[in-house]
Design an enzyme around this catalytic site. Structure first.
Site, PDB file in Angstrom:
ATOM      1  CD  GLU A  21      -2.930   1.351   2.124  1.00  0.00           C
ATOM      2  OE1 GLU A  21      -2.847   2.363   2.851  1.00  0.00           O
ATOM      3  OE2 GLU A  21      -3.779   0.462   2.268  1.00  0.00           O
ATOM      4  CB  CYS A  41      -1.487   6.739   2.320  1.00  0.00           C
ATOM      5  SG  CYS A  41      -2.290   5.385   3.188  1.00  0.00           S
TER       6      CYS A  41
END
Length: 490
Positions: free
Chosen positions: A255, A289
């Site tokens: 990720e 993020c």
């Protein structure tokens, strides 16, 4: 706390095959809100990584861990219970090492405990399927643990981002080596201590290593005996891991970065939405993020949103996360703060309009405070619109139609998350389907939980974590065939 390194309260060691190891130079953990030393840990290297990998390989190949789902379930449940009992101490240590407000730290611990229990349930439900492809010809598909899993965990949400890799890896029967970021090493050590101490965890199933450089991480991504690498972090580091893992063809769960867009439609309630967007932008001081980074607003509401969003960002109470009422803590360390501030200052020079000019915050020596910034810009190809700036900077952009909003939002190399803000459900779903993102929230942002998979399109990564599909990142699919015949057949 005072800089007393004789105080063992916040000291940690490596754990290799269940045994403590203090090899390596002493490294210090610093509170980013105060500059004070929180504690110490050893910075290991190649020798510790090789020992942990050998232990994990041996445990996978020689113990019954991979074949014992009920045992694995009980291990995970006991770990969740132990973390829950330790919530207050864990939350305080998380705030001291990461800087986030204590209430957010408590929430993260609660989410992590919930996620361990979620995967404990799935431990006993990782089924394959069987079919008869022709008379008497049986095909069985089995999902098996992939083997040894290397887990490289970042500092921004070190509880949840640890558990969403480690829990599914253990649930399916992998053996593991975990390497946390040095900034939150002490927290990870305390978080994993009950798991490491559990007598039903065979030696080698769980190892924990610390470093301040990259030698351990490099070996964890290149070693022949490692089968899976799970990493959360920047796109650049993710690319390097892909390259390093290519010769041994490891399974990858990555990720990576994001540049999350929030689409505010013409019918939206600007006054109600602005504080929510500010909260989505300032989560972990903008160091997440999925944090809101771009706010695309219909041109008819643009000026109204500028005023409301600027006021909402400016109202953030910045300070030590252990103090009451603080809503935004420091960045993770002074070096990161200075790097982000350089990027934000360059944005001020390039943007069409600086709506809210943040600043490097005052604080004790070694602290890392910064106040939020908001700019407005019309060109979605600008560097600061395209690049992930990991801090409290928000960019507003106007649009005139749904098609223009989608084109602007999709004009990015990332595809991790986005949100749509409107009172019309058909509009919301039409936009959500058109956005190329792994997650799209409707009238909300940053809603992450154990049951729903998280991951990105394009350069935002590979695979999915959270949810049932996270198990697949740590599994191999095996086909077993046999022609058994049919009773009574000629």
């Amino acid at each position: 706390m005072p800089n007393d390194l004789s105080n063992p309260r916040y000291a940690a060691t490596h754990s290799i095959a269940g045994q403590p190891c203090d090899a390596g130079d002493e490294a210090l953990s610093v509170n980013p809100a105060t500059g004070e030393i929180v504690g110490r840990f050893p910075a290991g290297g190649r020798a510790e990584a090789e020992a942990a990998i050998a232990a994990a390989r041996g445990a996978f190949d020689t113990t019954l861990w991979a074949q014992s789902p009920r045992q694995r379930q009980m291990v995970l449940l006991r770990w969740a219970d132990a973390m829950e009992r330790d919530t207050e101490a864990l939350a305080e240590l998380l705030t001291r090492t990461n800087g986030k407000p204590l209430a957010q730290a408590r929430g993260e611990i609660g989410g992590a405990v919930s996620e361990i229990r979620y995967y404990a349930g799935l431990t006993r439900h990782n089924p394959g399927h069987a079919l008869e492809v022709a008379p008497g010809e049986i095909s069985v598909m089995l999902r098996e643990p992939a083997g040894v899993a290397s887990l490289i965990i970042p500092w921004n949400a070190p509880a949840v981002l640890l558990i969403r890799s480690l829990a599914p890896a253990l649930a399916v029967g992998c053996t593991t080596i975990t390497k946390p970021a040095p900034q939150t090493a002490l927290f990870t050590a305390r978080c994993m201590a009950p798991l490491i101490a559990d007598p039903d965890v065979p030696a080698g199933v769980v190892s924990l290593l610390f470093e301040t450089g990259h030698e351990i991480a490099e070996l964890m991504t290149t070693h022949e005996d490692v089968d899976v690498v799970s990493f959360t972090g920047s796109n650049l580091v993710g690319q390097r891991i892909m390259s390093a893992a290519a010769p041994t063809m490891k399974k990858l769960s990555l990720e990576l970065g994001g540049k999350s867009c929030c689409l505010v439609m013409e019918d939206a309630d600007v006054a109600a939405i602005a504080p929510k967007l500010a909260g989505a932008a300032l989560i972990i001081s903008g160091q997440q993020c999925t944090a809101a980074r771009r706010v695309l607003v219909h041109e008819s509401r643009f000026d109204e949103m500028k005023a409301a969003l600027s006021a909402a960002l400016a109202s953030a109470k910045i300070g030590n996360g252990l103090e009451a009422g603080v809503t935004m803590g420091p960045l993770i360390d002074a070096g990161s703060r200075d790097k982000v501030w350089t990027e934000i200052e360059a944005t001020f020079d390039a943007a069409d309009e600086v709506v809210l000019r943040g600043a490097v915050g005052e604080g004790p020596e070694g602290s890392a405070f910064m106040s939020p910034s908001l700019v407005a810009h019309s060109d979605d190809n600008a560097g600061f619109v395209q690049e992930e700036i990991f801090g409290p900077l928000l960019v507003m952009e106007p649009f005139g139609s749904e098609a223009e909003a989608v084109a602007k939002a999709n004009n990015t190399v990332y595809g991790l998350s986005a949100s749509v803000w409107t009172r019309q459900s058909d509009t919301a779903w039409r936009l959500a389907r058109a956005l190329r993102n792994g997650t799209v929230w409707i009238n909300d942002h940053n809603k992450l939980f154990a049951e729903a998979e998280t991951g990105g399109y394009r350069r935002s990564g590979l695979g999915r974590l959270h949810g049932y599909d996270a198990l697949l990142d740590f599994c191999e699919l095996k086909h077993v065939y046999q022609d058994v015949g049919v009773i009574g057949a000629a």
